[in-house]
Design a protein around this motif. Structure first.
Motif, PDB file in Angstrom:
ATOM      1  N   LYS A 292       0.829  -1.209   0.000  1.00  0.00           N
ATOM      2  CA  LYS A 292       0.000   0.000   0.000  1.00  0.00           C
ATOM      3  C   LYS A 292       0.865   1.262   0.000  1.00  0.00           C
ATOM      4  O   LYS A 292       0.785   2.074  -0.907  1.00  0.00           O
ATOM      5  CB  LYS A 292      -0.917   0.005   1.232  1.00  0.00           C
ATOM      6  N   ASN A 525      -7.703  -4.822  10.629  1.00  0.00           N
ATOM      7  CA  ASN A 525      -7.810  -4.259   9.276  1.00  0.00           C
ATOM      8  C   ASN A 525      -7.015  -5.033   8.230  1.00  0.00           C
ATOM      9  O   ASN A 525      -7.004  -4.660   7.068  1.00  0.00           O
ATOM     10  CB  ASN A 525      -7.364  -2.791   9.273  1.00  0.00           C
ATOM     11  N   PHE A 527      -3.748  -5.396   7.964  1.00  0.00           N
ATOM     12  CA  PHE A 527      -2.519  -4.719   7.561  1.00  0.00           C
ATOM     13  C   PHE A 527      -1.305  -5.406   8.183  1.00  0.00           C
ATOM     14  O   PHE A 527      -1.309  -5.740   9.372  1.00  0.00           O
ATOM     15  CB  PHE A 527      -2.536  -3.248   7.981  1.00  0.00           C
ATOM     16  N   TYR A 529       2.658  -4.735   8.936  1.00  0.00           N
ATOM     17  CA  TYR A 529       3.607  -3.628   9.062  1.00  0.00           C
ATOM     18  C   TYR A 529       5.015  -4.199   9.167  1.00  0.00           C
ATOM     19  O   TYR A 529       5.299  -5.012  10.054  1.00  0.00           O
ATOM     20  CB  TYR A 529       3.291  -2.789  10.304  1.00  0.00           C
ATOM     21  N   ILE A 540       3.823  -0.905   4.529  1.00  0.00           N
ATOM     22  CA  ILE A 540       2.472  -1.337   4.892  1.00  0.00           C
ATOM     23  C   ILE A 540       1.904  -2.166   3.752  1.00  0.00           C
ATOM     24  O   ILE A 540       1.824  -1.708   2.604  1.00  0.00           O
ATOM     25  CB  ILE A 540       1.559  -0.135   5.179  1.00  0.00           C
ATOM     26  N   GLU A 542      -1.427  -4.690   2.636  1.00  0.00           N
ATOM     27  CA  GLU A 542      -2.817  -4.993   2.986  1.00  0.00           C
ATOM     28  C   GLU A 542      -3.184  -6.377   2.479  1.00  0.00           C
ATOM     29  O   GLU A 542      -2.844  -6.763   1.366  1.00  0.00           O
ATOM     30  CB  GLU A 542      -3.772  -3.963   2.387  1.00  0.00           C
TER      31      GLU A 542
END
Length: 544
Positions: A292, A525, A527, A529, A540, A542
């Protein structure tokens, strides 16, 4: 000779091939040539006209037998755009190119394998059928693709329905539990209410009895007031009754009213009701991530590029990064991806993990300590645990801290007491990070030894899996869905997925991570990291 057809003409001659143009005028004339482009036969007279028209001059003319004998299939009709629309009838095998005679003379004059296409095909009868079969195969593949993708849509729809039914089933169970809790709460309210009402009704009945006794006595005494002597006698005879009733009124006056039934919500449910309820997480299997963006986590006070050795995601979605290079903890908003608080540790942190009740623990390997912080939009230092060993990796499961130095793993209580030690028979003093699965109690160890990778231990400390081919020099771990675990490789520059037993499943990110040393996954969510090594940004990804 055989006639090509019955023709209305004065001539009685018959011919094998008739001129197509004359035939249209009911004239019976023998054809001399066959035009490949027109697909018609022409007699000598019509051929003169055909040859004089500019648009027809370049047409391919063959002997009249070509139209019937099948020779037509072997004669090219395509025109060359480079050279006055000459017929493309030459083939250079050296370059696998076709062209007209001029193309070959200009571009392929030094080539050895140049052929006239009809002649070339005479000795290679399988070329066209093979190409047709090739196209047929492609056609069949696309038909299979359409069927496969159509079946995939059907399977996906069925999958969607199954998952929705799973959600509805769980929601129904939750609803039934809530209704059961509701009935229990109402029942308790009714029970308490009935007890109070029973006592009040009992008091009311007592008041009515006392009132009736008093009214009877009062009426009797009032009936004698016309005769003072009799009234005095009645007063003395009923004095005790009046006194008893008067005492009863004093007792009744002391009865405390105003009691009310009050329902107090259980603090656990009160906390749940304040937050957005989440039944579970939606993910696509197998895991697939899409990059992302990158977020900057450098502080103005940082003197070096960020070097994150450990990270974790808190229940509220915020992220904690242990920046070893700048000797601090960074609290990052999980959605805005901005640093909202930090704490200077004065020494280099190694790993960090989440505990219960919004608490985190961070390892300080140079001080042989684990510091505990409360996290609520800010970092609040609570206390520290001191040990006799260097604290590197840390994980938390079932009210137990798992802490490692470079060669052993220690199970500790929250007050720092060592409950159990796993000896170093599974590694050669190269432990970097550890992780404990809540589902299986398996212990994951990142081993920096040459040839080693991720070591999975049972809850007793026995080796159950070693993953070394798919990851090189592993560092950080992160919990995924369903008890699965992500691990990042410093040398292999990738992220792999392991199941709760430590078995390799697949590579979820295979490049472009800049030698990762830590990672964390936000189940809320989807995500992932990944801090870049010796850089100020966090990558990031997704979940698709």
């Amino acid at each position: 000779m055989a006639s090509s057809g019955v023709v209305g003409n004065t001539s009685e001659e018959t011919f094998d091939m008739l001129c197509s143009a004359c035939k249209e005028q009911n004239i019976n004339k023998e054809a001399e040539k066959y035009c490949v482009d027109c697909r018609d036969y022409y007699c000598s007279e019509c051929l003169k006209l055909h040859s004089t028209l500019p648009a027809l001059k370049g047409h391919k003319l063959l002997g009249k037998e070509a139209g019937q004998s099948g020779q037509l299939l072997m004669v090219p009709t395509e025109r060359c755009e480079r050279h006055d629309f000459k017929t493309v009838d030459m083939f250079c095998q050296n370059h696998d190119q076709i062209g007209c005679g001029t193309c070959i003379a200009v571009d392929h004059r030094t080539c050895q394998d140049v052929f006239y296409i009809p002649e070339f095909l005479k000795s290679r009868a399988n070329v066209i059928p093979e190409f047709l079969q090739r196209m047929k195969n492609i056609e069949n593949k696309f038909k299979e693709f359409l069927k496969t993708f159509s079946d995939e849509i059907d399977d996906l729809k069925a999958n969607k329905q199954r998952e929705i039914e799973t959600i509805n089933t769980f929601a129904k169970k939750l609803e039934d539990k809530i209704k059961e809790a509701q009935r229990d709460a109402i029942s308790k309210v009714e029970e308490r209410y009935n007890k109070i009402m029973t006592k009040i009704n009992r008091d009311i009945d007592n008041i009515k009895r006392e009132q009736e006794t008093f009214e009877t006595t009062k009426s009797f005494i009032e009936s004698t007031v016309m005769n003072n002597s009799q009234a005095f006698v009645a007063m003395k005879l009923n004095g005790n009754k009046i006194a008893t009733t008067e005492a009863a009124s004093d007792v009744i006056a002391k009865i405390k009213l105003g009691r009310r039934v009050h329902f107090t919500l259980d603090p656990k449910f009160e906390e749940i009701s304040k937050e957005r309820m989440c039944l579970g997480y939606v993910n696509i299997m197998p895991y697939s991530f899409e990059y992302k963006r990158a977020a900057d986590i450098k502080l103005n006070s940082d003197t070096k590029s960020c070097g994150v050795n450990g990270s974790c995601v808190l229940p509220d979605g915020s992220i904690l990064f242990a920046d070893r290079s700048n000797k601090n903890l960074k609290l990052v908003d999980g959605f805005a991806l901005t640093v909202i608080d930090h704490h200077d540790l004065k020494t280099k942190p190694w790993d960090v993990c989440c505990l219960d009740d919004k608490e985190v623990g961070v390892c300080l390997d140079n001080e042989n300590k684990v510091k505990i912080f409360k996290v609520d939009q800010k970092l609040f230092y609570k206390y520290e645990l001191s040990f006799s060993f260097s604290c590197r990796g840390i994980s938390y499961c079932d009210n137990t801290l798992y802490i490692s130095d470079s060669k052993s793993i220690y199970m500790c209580s929250l007050d720092g007491s060592i409950l159990k030690t796993f000896a170093s028979n599974f590694t050669s003093s190269s432990i970097y990070n550890i992780f404990v699965s809540k589902q299986s109690n398996s212990i994951f160890v990142s081993d920096g030894s040459i040839g080693k990778g991720v070591i999975c231990l049972s809850s007793e400390g026995n080796i159950s899996q070693i993953i070394s081919n798919e990851i090189k020099w592993p560092h950080g771990f992160a919990t995924a869905y369903d008890g699965k675990v992500f691990a990042c490789g410093f040398w292999s520059d990738n992220v792999i997925l392991l199941n709760e037993k430590g078995e390799f499943e697949n590579v979820v990110i295979g490049k472009g991570l800049s030698s990762p040393q830590a990672l964390c996954f936000n189940c809320q969510n989807g995500f992932l990291y990944i801090p870049k090594n010796d850089n100020d940004s966090v990558l990031i990804f997704e979940l698709e």
